[in-house]
Enzyme design. Sequence first.
Site, PDB file in Angstrom:
ATOM      1  CG  HIS A 115      -2.079  -0.999   1.055  1.00 52.23           C
ATOM      2  ND1 HIS A 115      -2.930  -1.331   2.081  1.00 52.23           N
ATOM      3  CD2 HIS A 115      -2.489  -1.738  -0.013  1.00 52.23           C
ATOM      4  CE1 HIS A 115      -3.806  -2.241   1.649  1.00 52.23           C
ATOM      5  NE2 HIS A 115      -3.551  -2.512   0.388  1.00 52.23           N
ATOM      6  CB  ALA A 226       1.298  -8.297  17.009  1.00 52.51           C
TER       7      ALA A 226
END
Length: 236
Positions: A115, A226
């Site tokens: 992106h 995470a």
Amino acid sequence: MDGIREWVGSARSVAVLTGAGISAESGIPTFRGPGGLWRTYRPEDLATPQAFSRDPKLVWEWYDWRRGLIARAQPNPGHFALAEMERRSKKFALITQNVDGLHDRAGNRNILKVHGDIWVVRCAACGRERVDERASIPELPPRCACGGIERPGVVWFGESLPADVWARAEQAAPADLFFVIGTSAVVYPAAGLVALAKSAGAKVVEINIAETPVSGLVDASLRGPAAEILPGLLDG
Ligand code: OAD
């Protein structure tokens, strides 16, 4: 956890797809969760080519605000664990939807930014690209030497992904082990890499605080932040 640690140790190739969730613990807002950017702002006002043609200054002010936030942020233990995983792997690719550059700052090398990159600026007229790492750009919108208006070097809704980067991501996804980390897995084509990896025989592991549309097809789901889970996969 033990089984997945073994997979990490024995995989000949590892591919990782990350999303905004991996940077959440660095203090960068995600898009869709609680406090997510798309809960406050409308993507069609800020992240489309039409929005930019209509009001480049407004779009730039939003990106400039995000650049400031990101410039003040630091990579977290999740980012650093992925850099360590790359150092230990024979073959490793980090495919990211994030534009924040925190994977670079943590030390990963083979990064595929599907992106784009918020620190890249591209002329909307002549296409010339340059890196601009200033936390704030003094005059908005910035101008290219050709006189054209520059835009953020990111992919907006309705735009194609950079073809070369995407081709490399599709090549890398069918690895022995594929991690999908901190992404809602709703934005295509990036989210499609999970099914691509799975159908090519990869072991697929999801790390996310919540369930996602790909949770049903992965081999293992690790529920939690995470930044806490990833360092634990490298122990021992
Ligand atoms: P989203 O905001 O859609 O999803 C973030 C995901 O991270 C969610 O699934 C959360 O549950 C998860 N999450 C949040 N905090 C976490 C943590 N600490 N540890 C692990 N997981 C956590 O962000 P993306 O999936 O990256 O595109 O969004 C995809 C694309 O949509 C972005 O690249 C951007 C956006 O519009 C463009 O701008 C083209």
